[in-house]
Design a protein around this motif. Structure first.
Motif, PDB file in Angstrom:
ATOM      1  N   LYS A  25      -4.144  -1.723   3.048  1.00 28.66           N
ATOM      2  CA  LYS A  25      -4.586  -2.949   3.433  1.00 28.66           C
ATOM      3  C   LYS A  25      -4.338  -4.077   2.335  1.00 28.66           C
ATOM      4  O   LYS A  25      -3.796  -4.987   2.374  1.00 28.66           O
ATOM      5  N   ALA A  26      -4.630  -3.345   1.021  1.00 26.82           N
ATOM      6  CA  ALA A  26      -4.348  -4.401  -0.014  1.00 26.82           C
ATOM      7  C   ALA A  26      -2.999  -4.367  -0.426  1.00 26.82           C
ATOM      8  O   ALA A  26      -2.527  -5.795  -1.008  1.00 26.82           O
ATOM      9  N   ILE A  27      -2.062  -3.672   0.009  1.00 33.30           N
ATOM     10  CA  ILE A  27      -0.842  -3.463  -0.206  1.00 33.30           C
ATOM     11  C   ILE A  27      -0.212  -4.822   0.881  1.00 33.30           C
ATOM     12  O   ILE A  27       0.814  -5.264   0.393  1.00 33.30           O
ATOM     13  N   ASP A  28      -0.559  -4.735   1.921  1.00 34.87           N
ATOM     14  CA  ASP A  28      -0.324  -5.829   2.796  1.00 34.87           C
ATOM     15  C   ASP A  28       1.066  -5.958   3.256  1.00 34.87           C
ATOM     16  O   ASP A  28       1.772  -7.047   3.099  1.00 34.87           O
ATOM     17  N   GLY A  29       1.706  -4.808   3.318  1.00 32.11           N
ATOM     18  CA  GLY A  29       3.253  -5.213   3.565  1.00 32.11           C
ATOM     19  C   GLY A  29       4.211  -4.906   2.615  1.00 32.11           C
ATOM     20  O   GLY A  29       5.505  -5.108   2.834  1.00 32.11           O
ATOM     21  N   ARG A  30       3.787  -5.129   1.460  1.00 30.54           N
ATOM     22  CA  ARG A  30       4.495  -5.159   0.365  1.00 30.54           C
ATOM     23  C   ARG A  30       5.158  -4.021  -0.027  1.00 30.54           C
ATOM     24  O   ARG A  30       4.686  -2.809   0.564  1.00 30.54           O
ATOM     25  N   SER A  31       6.383  -3.788  -0.728  1.00 27.80           N
ATOM     26  CA  SER A  31       6.978  -2.428  -0.799  1.00 27.80           C
ATOM     27  C   SER A  31       6.051  -1.547  -2.189  1.00 27.80           C
ATOM     28  O   SER A  31       5.454  -2.533  -2.814  1.00 27.80           O
ATOM     29  N   LEU A  32       6.213  -0.368  -1.872  1.00 27.69           N
ATOM     30  CA  LEU A  32       5.412   0.228  -3.060  1.00 27.69           C
ATOM     31  C   LEU A  32       6.028   0.181  -4.527  1.00 27.69           C
ATOM     32  O   LEU A  32       5.188   0.110  -5.505  1.00 27.69           O
ATOM     33  N   ARG A  33       7.292  -0.102  -4.600  1.00 27.93           N
ATOM     34  CA  ARG A  33       8.076  -0.644  -5.747  1.00 27.93           C
ATOM     35  C   ARG A  33       7.253  -1.945  -6.256  1.00 27.93           C
ATOM     36  O   ARG A  33       7.097  -2.200  -7.576  1.00 27.93           O
ATOM     37  N   THR A  34       7.045  -2.785  -5.537  1.00 28.39           N
ATOM     38  CA  THR A  34       6.239  -4.281  -5.894  1.00 28.39           C
ATOM     39  C   THR A  34       5.215  -3.644  -6.410  1.00 28.39           C
ATOM     40  O   THR A  34       4.816  -4.249  -7.482  1.00 28.39           O
ATOM     41  N   ILE A  35       4.326  -3.044  -5.553  1.00 26.31           N
ATOM     42  CA  ILE A  35       3.127  -2.650  -5.993  1.00 26.31           C
ATOM     43  C   ILE A  35       2.901  -2.008  -7.217  1.00 26.31           C
ATOM     44  O   ILE A  35       2.231  -2.087  -8.054  1.00 26.31           O
ATOM     45  N   GLY A  36       3.848  -1.042  -7.631  1.00 21.21           N
ATOM     46  CA  GLY A  36       4.169  -0.387  -8.880  1.00 21.21           C
ATOM     47  C   GLY A  36       4.201  -1.200  -9.940  1.00 21.21           C
ATOM     48  O   GLY A  36       3.708  -0.980 -10.909  1.00 21.21           O
TER      49      GLY A  36
END
Length: 93
Positions: free
Chosen positions: A38-49
């Motif tokens: 839910k917190a990632i909200d569709g963003r890429s995992l690289r962006t979250i990283g």
């Protein structure tokens, strides 16, 4: 003597992360993965990283239930995403 390895969280349920786990630690990990999604909200995992200073492959393994998130990872994810992700205590039914 080496510490025995424990199964990953997804080994405690049939359909990770859709079905509840009977093991309290695995259920907490499942809820954490759901909250993280839910917190990632569709963003890429690289962006979250990049936002959290957590390797995107580690995030993927947490979401898939292939590994246990350690406290450092939990803190970095919460701080970088500016939201609480770790689930509050709830007794298992």
């Amino acid at each position: 003597m080496a510490r025995p390895t424990r199964p990953p969280p997804n080994a405690y349920g049939d359909t990770w992360p859709d079905a509840a786990c009977t093991d309290p630690a695995a259920e907490t990990a499942r809820q954490f993965a759901i909250n993280l999604t839910k917190a990632i909200d569709g963003r890429s995992l690289r962006t979250i990283g990049e936002l959290t200073d957590v390797d995107y492959s580690a995030i993927s393994r947490i979401l898939n239930g292939d590994t246990w998130a350690d406290l450092s990872t939990v803190a970095r994810l919460e701080h970088g995403l500016n939201t609480a992700i770790y689930p509050p205590y709830r007794p298992l039914d």
